[in-house]
Scaffold this motif. Structure first.
Motif, mmCIF file in Angstrom:
data_model
loop_
_atom_site.group_PDB
_atom_site.id
_atom_site.type_symbol
_atom_site.label_atom_id
_atom_site.label_comp_id
_atom_site.label_asym_id
_atom_site.label_seq_id
_atom_site.Cartn_x
_atom_site.Cartn_y
_atom_site.Cartn_z
ATOM 1 N N ARG A 1 42.465 48.327 43.035
ATOM 2 C CA ARG A 1 42.382 46.987 42.599
ATOM 3 C C ARG A 1 43.897 46.639 43.764
ATOM 4 O O ARG A 1 44.071 46.255 44.416
ATOM 5 C CB ARG A 1 42.275 46.189 41.670
ATOM 6 C CG ARG A 1 40.628 45.344 41.159
ATOM 7 C CD ARG A 1 40.447 44.905 41.729
ATOM 8 N NE ARG A 1 40.462 43.860 41.822
ATOM 9 C CZ ARG A 1 40.124 42.866 42.475
ATOM 10 N NH1 ARG A 1 38.729 43.265 44.116
ATOM 11 N NH2 ARG A 1 40.220 41.578 42.423
ATOM 12 N N PRO B 1 37.341 45.984 46.617
ATOM 13 C CA PRO B 1 37.780 44.215 46.998
ATOM 14 C C PRO B 1 37.008 43.363 45.974
ATOM 15 O O PRO B 1 36.784 43.575 44.770
ATOM 16 C CB PRO B 1 36.334 44.368 48.112
ATOM 17 C CG PRO B 1 35.797 45.385 48.373
ATOM 18 C CD PRO B 1 36.200 45.914 47.161
ATOM 19 N N ASP B 2 37.093 41.514 46.073
ATOM 20 C CA ASP B 2 36.908 40.616 45.174
ATOM 21 C C ASP B 2 35.615 40.627 45.185
ATOM 22 O O ASP B 2 35.226 40.924 46.193
ATOM 23 C CB ASP B 2 37.093 39.450 46.258
ATOM 24 C CG ASP B 2 39.100 39.529 45.556
ATOM 25 O OD1 ASP B 2 40.027 40.349 44.982
ATOM 26 O OD2 ASP B 2 39.605 38.835 45.989
ATOM 27 N N GLY B 3 35.087 40.813 44.058
ATOM 28 C CA GLY B 3 33.594 40.728 43.961
ATOM 29 C C GLY B 3 32.705 41.516 44.050
ATOM 30 O O GLY B 3 31.651 41.555 43.577
ATOM 31 N N TYR B 4 33.453 42.492 43.522
ATOM 32 C CA TYR B 4 32.886 44.119 43.500
ATOM 33 C C TYR B 4 31.861 43.730 42.445
ATOM 34 O O TYR B 4 33.120 43.939 41.458
ATOM 35 C CB TYR B 4 33.557 45.002 44.002
ATOM 36 C CG TYR B 4 32.759 46.646 44.102
ATOM 37 C CD1 TYR B 4 32.727 47.045 45.199
ATOM 38 C CD2 TYR B 4 32.180 47.096 42.529
ATOM 39 C CE1 TYR B 4 31.569 47.767 45.354
ATOM 40 C CE2 TYR B 4 31.197 48.178 43.250
ATOM 41 C CZ TYR B 4 31.412 48.245 44.112
ATOM 42 O OH TYR B 4 30.443 49.787 44.414
ATOM 43 N N LEU C 1 40.736 42.143 37.535
ATOM 44 C CA LEU C 1 39.423 41.862 38.107
ATOM 45 C C LEU C 1 38.912 40.993 38.230
ATOM 46 O O LEU C 1 39.210 39.778 37.517
ATOM 47 C CB LEU C 1 37.745 43.111 37.384
ATOM 48 C CG LEU C 1 37.877 44.192 37.286
ATOM 49 C CD1 LEU C 1 36.882 45.057 36.097
ATOM 50 C CD2 LEU C 1 37.710 44.917 39.032
ATOM 51 N N ASP C 2 38.149 40.252 39.265
ATOM 52 C CA ASP C 2 38.391 38.726 39.144
ATOM 53 C C ASP C 2 36.552 38.943 39.207
ATOM 54 O O ASP C 2 35.670 37.660 38.730
ATOM 55 C CB ASP C 2 38.504 38.523 40.882
ATOM 56 C CG ASP C 2 37.381 39.200 41.968
ATOM 57 O OD1 ASP C 2 36.890 40.310 41.324
ATOM 58 O OD2 ASP C 2 37.356 38.008 42.498
ATOM 59 N N ARG C 3 35.661 39.114 38.490
ATOM 60 C CA ARG C 3 34.998 39.567 37.851
ATOM 61 C C ARG C 3 34.559 40.225 36.617
ATOM 62 O O ARG C 3 34.391 41.302 37.563
ATOM 63 C CB ARG C 3 33.842 39.859 39.181
ATOM 64 C CG ARG C 3 31.940 39.760 38.717
ATOM 65 C CD ARG C 3 31.241 40.107 40.574
ATOM 66 N NE ARG C 3 30.030 40.380 39.873
ATOM 67 C CZ ARG C 3 28.878 40.884 41.556
ATOM 68 N NH1 ARG C 3 29.748 40.062 42.472
ATOM 69 N NH2 ARG C 3 27.443 40.342 40.906
#
Ligand SMILES: NC(=O)C1=CN([C@@H]2O[C@H](COP(=O)(O)OP(=O)(O)OC[C@H]3O[C@@H](n4cnc5c(N)ncnc54)[C@H](OP(=O)(O)O)[C@@H]3O)[C@@H](O)[C@H]2O)C=CC1
Ligand SMILES: CC(=O)N[C@@H](CCC(=O)OP(=O)(O)O)C(=O)O
Length: 310
Positions: free
Chosen positions: A130, A136-139, A194-196
């Motif tokens: 990260r 990437p974002d959203g993975y 992480l964003d997810r």
């Protein structure tokens, strides 16, 4: 005068292993409670407040109570091995290798939360990717893992080792955390940057100490140009300059027929691997550690030493 250390929960699985690691040390003085008094709140409060560093090896609720007992006493610094404070921004997260500045943050902190065993592996693999912009974002990250049964503390040890236990477990390997709401998910998300939230699937094997954490990735969903080699290089760069978290050379991991979950039993280090085929479209990132070593007691002693040195 040697700094005083009190391990609250010293007769439990994590506490005992910390005591073993401290045996013979003359640079610290261990305060101790007899096993029969381990739940004597008044005695614990006295010990906690007489310590320079209190290491809490207790369930979450008991940890929160212990922190309350010392909250007004600024002379006491705390390392908590439970889940209670791991995503609390007022606490330093006790994974010294996760960033270049983290060891210093731990060294100067009053309150340090020791990482969970599974998150140590997962964050160790994910965070550098990260930070390097490779993941990437959203993975949609998935984390699959197996732990030695000591990860479940005294209760699971009894269930696995005593066939006459009323809730004896006979399975040689079992999945759990099936509703996908394991208490380690927030910690992996926050410190993995992480964003997810990842899908986390833990399991336990019929061995006492050891852990494998896997993060499989599709290269075509990563940053453009990501390869097995570039991912490996990012991990190597991230962990340069220390020898607790090591990244196994690609040539060495390519030659391995298998990964042994108990290889690092009794050690306080962690090994990271990048598996796959050069030119292929997928990689499997793997962390190997002892759930009670770098996953708990070893990390607690490492954090204590950082705090004592400051
Ligand atoms: N085992 C592992 O691999 C890891 C554990 N941890 C964390 O470390 C902490 C300790 O876990 P672990 O050592 O496995 O657990 P154990 O159950 O083996 O030990 C916990 C100890 O705390 C004592 N205890 C429980 N409640 C209280 C209380 N209210 N007051 C005082 N003492 C109490 C228990 O006493 P009693 O015998 O009477 O129940 C026991 O001695 C937990 O938060 C756990 O999540 C973190 C990373 C890895
Ligand atoms: C095998 C097993 O049961 N493992 C424990 C986690 C052990 C650990 O990391 O402890 P913390 O509770 O401090 O996070 C579990 O899944 O709850």
């Amino acid at each position: 005068m040697a700094p005083k250390i009190f391990i609250d929960g010293e007769h439990g699985t994590t506490g005992l292993q910390i005591r073993t690691r401290m045996a013979g040390r003359r640079d610290v003085e261990l305060l101790s409670i007899p096993e029969a008094e381990r739940r004597n709140a008044a005695m614990r409060e006295d010990m906690l407040n007489g310590a320079d560093i209190a290491i809490l090896c207790l369930p979450d609720d008991a940890s929160k109570e212990a922190v309350q007992m010392v909250s007004a006493n600024n002379n006491v610094r705390v390392i908590d091995t439970s889940t209670a404070f791991r995503v609390n921004p007022s606490w330093a997260y006790g994974f010294a290798e996760m960033d270049k500045e983290q060891a210093e943050k731990i060294a100067s902190a009053r309150f340090v939360s020791n990482p969970g065993c599974y998150p140590t592996g997962a964050i160790g693999l994910i965070r550098p990717l990260r930070a390097a912009g490779i993941l990437p974002d959203g993975y949609p990250v998935a984390v699959n893992a197996v732990s030695g049964y000591t990860g479940g503390g005294k209760q699971m040890i009894a269930q696995m080792e005593n066939p006459d236990h009323p809730d004896a477990i006979t399975a040689p390997h079992f999945l759990y955390g099936l509703p996908l709401t394991h208490k380690h998910v927030p910690e992996m998300t926050v410190h993995g940057l992480l964003d997810r939230a990842p899908i986390f699937s833990p399991s336990v094997g019929k061995f006492a100490q050891g852990m494998i954490v896997q993060v499989p990735l599709h290269l075509d969903h990563l940053a453009e140009g990501a390869t097995m080699e570039s991912i490996h290089a990012a991990l190597v760069a991230h962990y340069a300059g220390q020898d607790i978290v090591t990244v196994v050379p690609l040539a060495e991991s390519k030659a391995l027929p298998r990964v042994n979950a108990v290889e690092l039993e009794g050690k306080d280090t962690m090994k990271l691997f990048v598996f796959g085929t050069p030119g292929g479209s997928q990689v499997n990132l793997v962390a190997l550690l002892d759930n009670l070593g770098k996953g708990a007691s070893g990390a607690a002693v490492q954090n204590m030493d950082l705090m004592l040195a400051s």
